[in-house]
Write a protein that holds these residues in place. Structure first.
Motif, PDB file in Angstrom:
ATOM      1  N   VAL A 499       0.825  -1.092   0.075  1.00  0.00           N
ATOM      2  CA  VAL A 499       0.159   0.026   0.091  1.00  0.00           C
ATOM      3  C   VAL A 499       0.934   1.415  -0.060  1.00  0.00           C
ATOM      4  O   VAL A 499       1.904   1.285   0.450  1.00  0.00           O
ATOM      5  N   ASP A 500       0.546   2.148  -0.733  1.00  0.00           N
ATOM      6  CA  ASP A 500       0.942   3.692  -0.941  1.00  0.00           C
ATOM      7  C   ASP A 500      -0.241   4.602  -0.639  1.00  0.00           C
ATOM      8  O   ASP A 500      -0.885   4.803  -1.647  1.00  0.00           O
ATOM      9  N   GLN A 501      -0.146   5.378   0.266  1.00  0.00           N
ATOM     10  CA  GLN A 501      -1.308   6.418   0.463  1.00  0.00           C
ATOM     11  C   GLN A 501      -1.169   7.742  -0.530  1.00  0.00           C
ATOM     12  O   GLN A 501      -2.086   8.343  -0.670  1.00  0.00           O
ATOM     13  N   SER A 502      -0.003   7.985  -1.176  1.00  0.00           N
ATOM     14  CA  SER A 502       0.191   9.055  -1.676  1.00  0.00           C
ATOM     15  C   SER A 502      -0.019   8.848  -3.146  1.00  0.00           C
ATOM     16  O   SER A 502       0.353   9.670  -4.092  1.00  0.00           O
ATOM     17  N   LEU A 503      -0.943   7.985  -3.560  1.00  0.00           N
ATOM     18  CA  LEU A 503      -1.138   7.993  -5.027  1.00  0.00           C
ATOM     19  C   LEU A 503      -2.082   8.897  -5.676  1.00  0.00           C
ATOM     20  O   LEU A 503      -2.187   9.165  -6.694  1.00  0.00           O
ATOM     21  N   VAL A 504      -2.858   9.883  -4.523  1.00  0.00           N
ATOM     22  CA  VAL A 504      -3.732  11.033  -4.806  1.00  0.00           C
ATOM     23  C   VAL A 504      -3.209  12.123  -3.984  1.00  0.00           C
ATOM     24  O   VAL A 504      -2.352  12.001  -3.088  1.00  0.00           O
ATOM     25  N   ASP A 505      -3.521  13.252  -4.697  1.00  0.00           N
ATOM     26  CA  ASP A 505      -2.872  14.541  -4.010  1.00  0.00           C
ATOM     27  C   ASP A 505      -3.564  14.878  -2.376  1.00  0.00           C
ATOM     28  O   ASP A 505      -2.764  15.290  -1.630  1.00  0.00           O
ATOM     29  N   HIS A 506      -4.827  14.513  -2.413  1.00  0.00           N
ATOM     30  CA  HIS A 506      -5.490  14.975  -1.101  1.00  0.00           C
ATOM     31  C   HIS A 506      -6.073  13.648  -0.562  1.00  0.00           C
ATOM     32  O   HIS A 506      -7.343  13.524  -0.482  1.00  0.00           O
ATOM     33  N   PRO A 507      -5.620  12.591  -0.157  1.00  0.00           N
ATOM     34  CA  PRO A 507      -6.372  11.271   0.665  1.00  0.00           C
ATOM     35  C   PRO A 507      -6.985  11.575   1.724  1.00  0.00           C
ATOM     36  O   PRO A 507      -7.842  10.910   2.277  1.00  0.00           O
ATOM     37  N   GLU A 508      -6.788  12.751   2.369  1.00  0.00           N
ATOM     38  CA  GLU A 508      -7.483  12.836   3.843  1.00  0.00           C
ATOM     39  C   GLU A 508      -8.526  13.362   3.551  1.00  0.00           C
ATOM     40  O   GLU A 508      -9.632  13.662   4.495  1.00  0.00           O
ATOM     41  N   THR A 509      -9.147  13.879   2.289  1.00  0.00           N
ATOM     42  CA  THR A 509     -10.474  14.425   1.939  1.00  0.00           C
ATOM     43  C   THR A 509     -11.398  13.129   1.405  1.00  0.00           C
ATOM     44  O   THR A 509     -10.964  12.131   1.477  1.00  0.00           O
ATOM     45  N   HIS A 510     -12.648  13.435   1.695  1.00  0.00           N
ATOM     46  CA  HIS A 510     -13.461  12.021   1.325  1.00  0.00           C
ATOM     47  C   HIS A 510     -13.573  11.681   0.037  1.00  0.00           C
ATOM     48  O   HIS A 510     -13.339  10.549  -0.607  1.00  0.00           O
ATOM     49  N   GLU A 511     -13.412  12.873  -0.905  1.00  0.00           N
ATOM     50  CA  GLU A 511     -13.334  12.531  -2.581  1.00  0.00           C
ATOM     51  C   GLU A 511     -12.057  11.909  -2.804  1.00  0.00           C
ATOM     52  O   GLU A 511     -11.779  11.006  -3.701  1.00  0.00           O
ATOM     53  N   GLY A 512     -10.886  12.435  -2.027  1.00  0.00           N
ATOM     54  CA  GLY A 512      -9.465  11.843  -2.516  1.00  0.00           C
ATOM     55  C   GLY A 512      -9.436  10.523  -1.717  1.00  0.00           C
ATOM     56  O   GLY A 512      -8.825   9.746  -2.484  1.00  0.00           O
ATOM     57  N   LEU A 513     -10.064  10.135  -0.918  1.00  0.00           N
ATOM     58  CA  LEU A 513     -10.152   8.765  -0.091  1.00  0.00           C
ATOM     59  C   LEU A 513     -10.856   7.862  -1.260  1.00  0.00           C
ATOM     60  O   LEU A 513     -10.316   6.771  -1.586  1.00  0.00           O
ATOM     61  N   LEU A 514     -12.177   8.193  -1.893  1.00  0.00           N
ATOM     62  CA  LEU A 514     -12.503   7.412  -2.794  1.00  0.00           C
ATOM     63  C   LEU A 514     -11.680   7.399  -3.994  1.00  0.00           C
ATOM     64  O   LEU A 514     -11.658   6.182  -4.543  1.00  0.00           O
ATOM     65  N   GLU A 515     -10.997   8.345  -4.304  1.00  0.00           N
ATOM     66  CA  GLU A 515     -10.372   8.235  -5.691  1.00  0.00           C
ATOM     67  C   GLU A 515      -9.037   7.181  -5.597  1.00  0.00           C
ATOM     68  O   GLU A 515      -8.661   6.442  -6.293  1.00  0.00           O
ATOM     69  N   LEU A 516      -8.401   7.358  -4.161  1.00  0.00           N
ATOM     70  CA  LEU A 516      -7.598   6.541  -3.921  1.00  0.00           C
ATOM     71  C   LEU A 516      -7.755   4.931  -3.869  1.00  0.00           C
ATOM     72  O   LEU A 516      -7.263   4.193  -4.268  1.00  0.00           O
ATOM     73  N   LEU A 517      -8.978   4.656  -3.069  1.00  0.00           N
ATOM     74  CA  LEU A 517      -9.461   3.308  -2.929  1.00  0.00           C
ATOM     75  C   LEU A 517      -9.989   2.805  -4.188  1.00  0.00           C
ATOM     76  O   LEU A 517      -9.687   1.363  -4.495  1.00  0.00           O
ATOM     77  N   GLU A 518     -10.385   3.659  -5.232  1.00  0.00           N
ATOM     78  CA  GLU A 518     -10.687   3.014  -6.570  1.00  0.00           C
ATOM     79  C   GLU A 518      -9.698   2.717  -7.276  1.00  0.00           C
ATOM     80  O   GLU A 518      -9.649   1.505  -8.120  1.00  0.00           O
ATOM     81  N   ILE A 519      -8.430   3.185  -7.108  1.00  0.00           N
ATOM     82  CA  ILE A 519      -7.181   2.688  -7.557  1.00  0.00           C
ATOM     83  C   ILE A 519      -6.761   1.075  -7.087  1.00  0.00           C
ATOM     84  O   ILE A 519      -6.533   0.479  -7.814  1.00  0.00           O
ATOM     85  N   TYR A 520      -6.958   0.930  -5.869  1.00  0.00           N
ATOM     86  CA  TYR A 520      -6.877  -0.437  -5.322  1.00  0.00           C
ATOM     87  C   TYR A 520      -7.820  -1.223  -5.504  1.00  0.00           C
ATOM     88  O   TYR A 520      -7.581  -2.604  -5.732  1.00  0.00           O
ATOM     89  N   TYR A 521      -9.200  -1.061  -5.520  1.00  0.00           N
ATOM     90  CA  TYR A 521     -10.194  -2.164  -5.671  1.00  0.00           C
ATOM     91  C   TYR A 521     -10.964  -2.062  -7.005  1.00  0.00           C
ATOM     92  O   TYR A 521     -11.613  -3.256  -7.209  1.00  0.00           O
ATOM     93  N   GLY A 522     -10.856  -1.037  -7.696  1.00  0.00           N
ATOM     94  CA  GLY A 522     -11.654  -0.935  -8.632  1.00  0.00           C
ATOM     95  C   GLY A 522     -12.900  -0.359  -8.635  1.00  0.00           C
ATOM     96  O   GLY A 522     -13.271  -0.471  -7.554  1.00  0.00           O
ATOM     97  N   GLU A 523     -13.641   0.289  -9.632  1.00  0.00           N
ATOM     98  CA  GLU A 523     -14.907   1.133  -9.200  1.00  0.00           C
ATOM     99  C   GLU A 523     -16.088   0.046  -8.901  1.00  0.00           C
ATOM    100  O   GLU A 523     -16.725   0.283  -7.846  1.00  0.00           O
ATOM    101  N   ASN A 524     -16.080  -1.188  -9.421  1.00  0.00           N
ATOM    102  CA  ASN A 524     -17.314  -2.146  -9.077  1.00  0.00           C
ATOM    103  C   ASN A 524     -17.100  -2.574  -7.852  1.00  0.00           C
ATOM    104  O   ASN A 524     -17.989  -2.682  -6.928  1.00  0.00           O
ATOM    105  N   ASN A 525     -15.632  -3.077  -7.670  1.00  0.00           N
ATOM    106  CA  ASN A 525     -15.614  -3.636  -6.055  1.00  0.00           C
ATOM    107  C   ASN A 525     -15.606  -2.637  -5.237  1.00  0.00           C
ATOM    108  O   ASN A 525     -16.183  -3.032  -3.956  1.00  0.00           O
ATOM    109  N   LEU A 526     -15.091  -1.401  -5.249  1.00  0.00           N
ATOM    110  CA  LEU A 526     -15.382  -0.415  -4.281  1.00  0.00           C
ATOM    111  C   LEU A 526     -16.747  -0.092  -3.797  1.00  0.00           C
ATOM    112  O   LEU A 526     -17.037  -0.115  -2.642  1.00  0.00           O
ATOM    113  N   SER A 527     -17.648  -0.208  -4.704  1.00  0.00           N
ATOM    114  CA  SER A 527     -18.978   0.028  -4.429  1.00  0.00           C
ATOM    115  C   SER A 527     -19.674  -1.083  -3.799  1.00  0.00           C
ATOM    116  O   SER A 527     -20.359  -0.960  -2.973  1.00  0.00           O
TER     117      SER A 527
END
Length: 553
Positions: A499-527
């Motif tokens: 894992v690397d938390q720094s793949l997006v600019d603002h992982p501390e925000t809700h939007e940034g967290l979702l963007e980050l998690l989608e990189i790891y899980y994919g859109e369908n799996n994350l949903s």
């Protein structure tokens, strides 16, 4: 009386709790990545699910933040934190075999892989665990799990039949494909600590073949290093002829000391124009077969020029299990060459070892830094805690041309970096394919179609964090980020175990967290994971920097 005092005073018998005032506190608080010097308020060493249940209920009732730690190998330090209670699972370490089911066993999440392999080997069995012996079962399995049996038996999570878990409401449940199948799916690659505290897994054990061979090879000539990586990539990406799934391997391109006087077939190595350091290459892995068959396979795949005779291998160890008996006899156990030991040697081989020099002597473009009071780089990344930074990704495309271009790009980046003796910097290439292509819908892994994955690694200091300092941390973390950005045009996605938390600019925000998690899980799996989170933990009792937020509809 404070909440934390109540926590210790009200604890059930046998639950050992270490607080900040205890003499063992600074030992207890250490996690694998000593770049994070967190100060938890206490560490609770749970011995069974009832201990975990007490901790979860106490934290819930007293609004106290906590983290879950099975082995402490979360690369971004998210198994700890300042002012939190750590629910430590490392003392859950006894394998329970199941009557009338000789190929099944309950393995606790705190069991270290070295012990798992050693115990199961006595019964000529194995699980497809990780490559690092010091990692514990819990985080590895919940993240998916990569190791040197992956092409033969799949990811670690593919072998679990059930899981015991303490849920957010404080209940203890056994989940499986029959009981709470959605939650069971989420535990197979959805990341640890999102839905509850898993305390043990019921594993389907795999039988060791008659022979198992571990191997390691090294190359130093630039064209050999690049050719090995290109061929390795193409072998795993080929759609015409599938590589034998009995072989699981990885390669590394390692930043090497430019002052070394290693001889190769062309004599003394010299830096080419624009280069600052040497780049060494290594390949190693595990083959379910004899060393004779392994060498034949390697020569067929890589050619006679790249694969030497067996006497020239850096590592070549064959273990025999051909006895008709299920268990090895006592006399055999005493003399038996341990597969677990060979796997440990393999892990240390594929991660670079340090050199005696702590001072670089390279081109004028590199700053000379004489660290006389600092330790050299780690001799192993599996032996003890070290400050480090990793990042991972998968290839976007993997035709022969794509693989060749990416190989050149990686080699060029490394060769233009400065070598320093206090840090190990390298790129790892991890195989996929084989059994990974099976059971795709039964696990949370969005990249089952990829032939391999990439991992950038930087590890420094051969002790814990006694001499660690922020400026060096920042420098080496930046190196990983720069490397990742350099190959970004060729890569996508990331692997939650690396894992690397720094793949997006603002992982501390809700939007940034979702963007980050989608990189790891994919859109369908994350949903799907967010819906499961909403059902199991709508109030986010289990929350940390990269925890999955609930999807409230």
């Amino acid at each position: 009386m404070s909440n934390t005092t109540n926590f210790k005073n009200l604890a059930p018998k046998g639950l050992r709790i270490i607080e900040q005032t205890d003499s063992l506190y600074h030992y207890a608080r250490v996690i694998s990545n000593t770049r994070f010097g967190y100060q938890p308020v206490s560490v609770a060493y749970c011995k069974d699910a009832s201990h975990v249940q007490y901790c979860v209920k106490f934290c819930s009732q007293n609004n106290k933040a906590f983290r879950i730690r099975s082995g402490g190998h979360q690369h971004e330090g998210m198994c700890s934190g300042n002012g939190v209670i750590i629910i430590d699972l490392s003392e859950m370490n006894k394998i329970e075999y199941i009557d009338n089911q000789p190929n099944q066993a309950w393995i606790p999440v705190g069991k270290q892989l070295d012990s798992v392999y050693t115990e199961l080997e006595k019964e000529k069995q194995i699980i497809p665990g990780g490559g690092c012996q010091s990692v514990n079962v819990g985080g590895l399995t919940q993240g998916g799990g990569w190791g040197y049996s992956i092409r033969k038996f799949g990811m670690t999570c593919d072998s679990i039949l059930a899981a015991e878990i303490v849920l957010a409401n404080g209940t203890i449940e056994i989940v499986s494909e029959e009981n709470q199948p959605e939650l069971f799916w989420a535990l197979k690659g959805g990341g640890g600590g999102n839905f509850g505290v898993v305390t043990r897994f019921k594993f389907q054990l795999s039988a060791l073949t008659d022979y198992v061979t571990t191997f390691g090879l090294t190359w130093k000539h630039p064209e050999d290093v690049k050719e090995v990586i290109r061929v390795w990539m193409n072998l795993h990406a080929s759609t015409e002829v599938e590589l034998d799934p009995a072989l699981s391997s990885s390669c590394t391109m390692i930043l090497a000391n430019p002052d070394e006087k290693d001889l190769d077939c062309d004599g003394i190595r010299e830096l080419e124009e624009g280069q600052k350091s040497f780049v060494d290459g290594r390949m190693g892995g595990q083959f379910y077969g004899t060393k004779t068959d392994l060498i034949k396979l390697l020569k067929k795949c890589f050619g006679e020029d790249l694969i030497p005779e067996d006497s020239k291998f850096t590592l070549l160890k064959e273990v025999c299990y051909a006895s008709k008996k299920k268990s090895l006899a006592k006399s055999e156990k005493e003399t038996h060459a341990s597969l677990a030991r060979h796997q440990s040697i393999l892990a240390n081989f594929l991660n670079p070892t340090s050199t005696p020099e702590q001072e670089i002597r390279a081109t004028n473009e590199c700053k000379h830094r004489n660290y006389r009071v600092l330790p050299v780089a780690p001799t192993s990344t599996c032996d003890q805690p070290h400050p480090h930074k990793v990042s991972s990704s998968f290839p976007k495309k993997y035709t022969c041309d794509d693989n060749s271009e990416m190989t050149e790009r990686i080699y060029d980046f490394l060769s233009k970096c400065c070598y320093y003796g206090d840090v190990s910097k390298y790129m790892s290439f991890h195989c996929l394919g084989g059994a990974v292509k099976k059971n795709v819908d039964k696990r949370v892994f969005a990249f089952s179609d990829k032939p391999y994955l990439l991992q950038i690694q930087g590890w420094w200091d051969d002790i814990s964090n006694a001499f660690d300092n922020q400026s060096r941390n920042d420098e080496y973390v930046k190196w990983v980020k720069d490397f990742r950005l350099n190959i970004a045009p060729f890569t996508e996605g990331s692997f939650i175990n690396f894992v690397d938390q720094s793949l997006v600019d603002h992982p501390e925000t809700h939007e940034g967290l979702l963007e980050l998690l989608e990189i790891y899980y994919g859109e369908n799996n994350l949903s799907r994971l967010r819906k499961i989170k909403a059902e199991q933990d709508p109030n986010e009792l289990f929350k940390f920097k990269m925890s999955i937020p609930p999807l409230i509809e």
